[in-house]
Structures are given as structure tokens and as C-alpha cells.
Design a protein around this motif. Structure first.
Motif, short mmCIF file in Angstrom:
data_model
loop_
_atom_site.label_atom_id
_atom_site.label_comp_id
_atom_site.label_asym_id
_atom_site.label_seq_id
_atom_site.Cartn_x
_atom_site.Cartn_y
_atom_site.Cartn_z
N ILE A 187 -11.91 1.99 7.10
CA ILE A 187 -10.66 1.86 6.35
C ILE A 187 -10.79 2.50 4.98
O ILE A 187 -9.93 3.28 4.54
N VAL B 215 -0.41 1.73 7.95
CA VAL B 215 -0.78 0.38 7.54
C VAL B 215 0.46 -0.39 7.09
O VAL B 215 0.68 -1.54 7.47
N ILE C 238 0.83 -1.20 0.00
CA ILE C 238 0.00 0.00 0.00
C ILE C 238 0.87 1.25 0.00
O ILE C 238 0.45 2.33 -0.42
N ASP D 130 -2.06 5.26 5.26
CA ASP D 130 -1.45 4.19 4.48
C ASP D 130 -0.03 3.89 4.95
O ASP D 130 0.41 2.74 4.93
N GLY E 40 -3.73 4.20 11.06
CA GLY E 40 -3.19 3.18 10.16
C GLY E 40 -2.49 2.06 10.91
O GLY E 40 -2.59 0.89 10.53
N TYR F 258 -5.10 -0.42 12.04
CA TYR F 258 -6.16 -0.63 11.04
C TYR F 258 -6.90 -1.95 11.23
O TYR F 258 -8.07 -2.08 10.85
N TRP G 120 -7.61 -2.42 -0.92
CA TRP G 120 -8.45 -3.18 0.01
C TRP G 120 -9.50 -4.02 -0.70
O TRP G 120 -10.20 -4.82 -0.08
N THR H 232 -8.29 5.56 3.81
CA THR H 232 -7.17 5.23 2.95
C THR H 232 -7.05 6.14 1.74
O THR H 232 -8.05 6.71 1.28
N ARG I 144 -4.65 10.86 4.98
CA ARG I 144 -4.79 9.63 4.21
C ARG I 144 -3.44 9.01 3.86
O ARG I 144 -3.27 7.78 3.95
N ARG J 77 -7.98 3.00 -2.17
CA ARG J 77 -9.14 2.15 -1.92
C ARG J 77 -9.03 0.80 -2.63
O ARG J 77 -9.51 -0.22 -2.12
#
Length: 311
Positions: free
Chosen positions: A299, A233, A187, A230, A288, A291, A309, A303, A226, A306
Motif C-alpha cells: 500500500i 481506495v 485520501i 488512491d 486500490g 487495497y 496510512w 499510494t 498512484r 503515504r
């Protein structure tokens, strides 16, 4: 393109693009004028409808491969470009990074001479109109002096040991394949995860300060949230890298130094904005990092990617 001479190594350039504009054309033109000739330019374009071949196919050495929005992935898309190359070195660039001069490719290639280098990355200079806060961030992360980073520097540099940016980074293709390249999906942070893998395998990461590109953004608070979501994450997904070194202390240090910089420049009135954007970054990052405890709906709301996911 210009071909390869005995003096210079063979270099291919891979550029993922999405809805390209005039900056891509400027990048392609600058790549044609490099002192170290570029062998091939491999463009991986997301959504064919947004790519005007009459505008960007300015040389026989330019190849374009189209993928769908659903197929794009930070790691997989670049791996696709790498797999299409047979050059000694592969230079990854983003479509909005423009070489400052004709020496970019040559100076990045020099980062491999006499060193056990896996990847060499360039200095990023702010573009015209860049906000003062972002300008300082570029100066902080991309200083004026070269740096060669190995496992011996982890205790001293922490997370900065693995810092590397595919905005403009050259890879030794043989080493890349030997180490298994990027993760299958990412990501964010595919460059730093690979850099950590290379360092652990005994290779070095070369920061080439004399290899320069113009690249910066004036992101607002929502975009920063955003992006940092990420980022968080990616760090949670790779504890083998980010579980052993903290990135939060580095972020706090940057905020403090930025505040001092604004005061020195007499721009103290930007301190509230710095506080707001820094809070947005930190909140996004913390969300993140956790998450796995969030609902899918949240989520997808937070994010910047998108489609990651939905795969």
C-alpha cells in the motif's frame, strides 16, 4: 481585499498549498481583480518552512495557517478552511489553478441563483504545453455548456452526476454545515463524496462552463498509477456512493473517445502511449479497489499519499 458590495455576495477563498511557486502568486493576483470582490483568502499551508510570507502576503485580506505534512488531509484540511470562514459562499481552489479572467467568482456565484445548489464548480482549461491526450480529457470532462445535476439525472449520467472538482468549486457554507460537510478524512474524492451526499439530500450540483480556470498536468504512468490507486481506495471506502454507480464504464468511454480524437487530429502515433497510460490508470484503480487485501508495505509503495496510512 476589495470588500463586499450590495450587488455581490460575500465570498471567501480557501487554498490548501504545499511548496507553492509562481502559480500561487498569479492566482492571488487574479483573485484581487475579480468583478465579484473576494472577502478573505484563507491559505492552509503544509510545512511553514516552504512558505515565503514576504512573497505571498500581498494583501491584508490574506490569512495563512500552517500545518504539518502529517496533518494534511484532502477533507480535513479543507474543512479547517471552511470553519475559519463566515461568508455566504466559500470557494475552494488548488494553488495551481489560475482564473482565466476576472469573472470567475461572479459566474460561480450565479450558479446558486434561482436553484437549490449545494456546490458549483468551474470549467478547467488546459495550460500551455499540455499533451493532446490531457487536453482532450479536459474537453471531455469540462464541456462548453452549463449543466445542473440532481438525483433525477443518476439513471442518465451515472457517476457523472456526482462529478465535481475542488480544483475550483464554490460551496454554500450554510448547506455545507447542514449536511455535515466533508468526511473526517479522505485520501481522494472528498468533493464527489460530498456532492453525492448533497444530491441525496435534494440539492443540485452546478457546472458553470463560463467560470474558467487554467489547470492541467502531464502526469506520467507511475503518477497516474498512484493517483488512480488512491481513487480506487476512496471508492472502496465509500460504497454508499460508488457501490450504486459504476465508474469503470465511464473510464472505458473516455479511452475510446480519446483514441478517436487522436486519429482525427492525425496523432495516431500517440495511441501506444494512450494504451500504456490507460493501463497504468486501470491497474492502479483495480489495486486500490482491493487495497484491503494488500500488505501495508505494498500500500505504501502504491499510494500517492503515504501520510494517510500513518494516521
Amino acid at each position: 481585499m476589495n470588500g463586499v458590495t450590495e450587488k455581490y455576495p460575500e465570498v471567501d477563498v480557501v487554498i490548501p498549498v504545499y511548496k507553492p511557486g509562481k502559480e500561487l502568486l498569479g492566482l492571488l493576483q487574479k483573485l484581487q481583480k475579480q468583478t465579484n470582490p473576494v472577502n478573505r483568502i484563507i491559505i492552509i499551508n503544509t510545512e511553514k518552512v516552504f512558505f515565503d510570507e514576504n512573497k505571498y502576503m500581498i494583501s491584508p485580506g490574506i490569512e495563512v495557517y500552517h500545518i504539518s505534512r502529517e496533518e494534511f488531509d484532502h477533507a480535513a484540511t479543507r474543512r479547517m478552511g471552511m470553519d475559519k470562514s463566515s461568508a455566504k459562499y466559500v470557494l475552494f481552489m488548488t494553488m495551481d489553478a489560475v482564473p482565466k479572467d476576472k469573472y470567475l467568482v461572479e459566474r460561480l456565484a450565479e450558479g446558486f441563483k434561482g436553484r437549490n445548489t449545494a456546490v458549483a464548480y468551474a470549467r478547467q482549461l488546459p495550460k500551455k504545453g499540455c499533451r493532446l491526450i490531457e487536453r482532450f480529457s479536459r474537453e471531455y470532462n469540462y464541456p462548453a455548456d452549463d449543466m445542473y445535476k440532481t438525483a433525477e439525472d443518476i439513471n442518465r449520467l451515472g457517476i457523472k452526476t456526482f462529478f465535481c472538482s475542488d480544483v475550483c468549486a464554490m460551496y454554500d457554507r450554510e448547506v455545507f454545515q447542514k449536511l455535515g460537510g466533508f468526511t473526517e478524512r479522505a485520501i481522494f474524492n472528498e468533493d464527489m463524496v460530498y456532492a453525492a451526499k448533497a444530491v441525496d439530500a435534494g440539492y443540485g450540483i452546478m457546472y458553470c462552463a463560463r467560470a474558467m480556470v487554467r489547470h492541467s498536468h502531464n502526469y506520467g504512468c507511475i503518477e497516474q498509477f498512484r493517483r488512480n490507486f488512491d481513487l480506487g481506495v476512496s471508492q472502496t471506502e465509500h460504497p454508499e456512493v460508488f457501490g450504486r454507480v459504476s465508474s469503470e464504464s465511464e473510464g472505458i468511454r473516455l479511452v475510446r473517445k480519446t483514441a478517436a480524437y487522436l486519429c482525427r487530429k492525425g496523432h495516431w502515433y500517440e495511441l501506444p502511449y494512450l494504451a500504456l497510460v490507460s493501463a497504468s490508470k486501470y491497474l492502479g484503480y483495480r489495486m486500490g479497489r482491493r487495497y484491503e487485501k494488500l500488505s501495508r508495505r505494498r500500500i505504501l509503495r502504491y499510494t500517492n499519499n503515504r501520510y494517510y496510512w500513518k494516521m
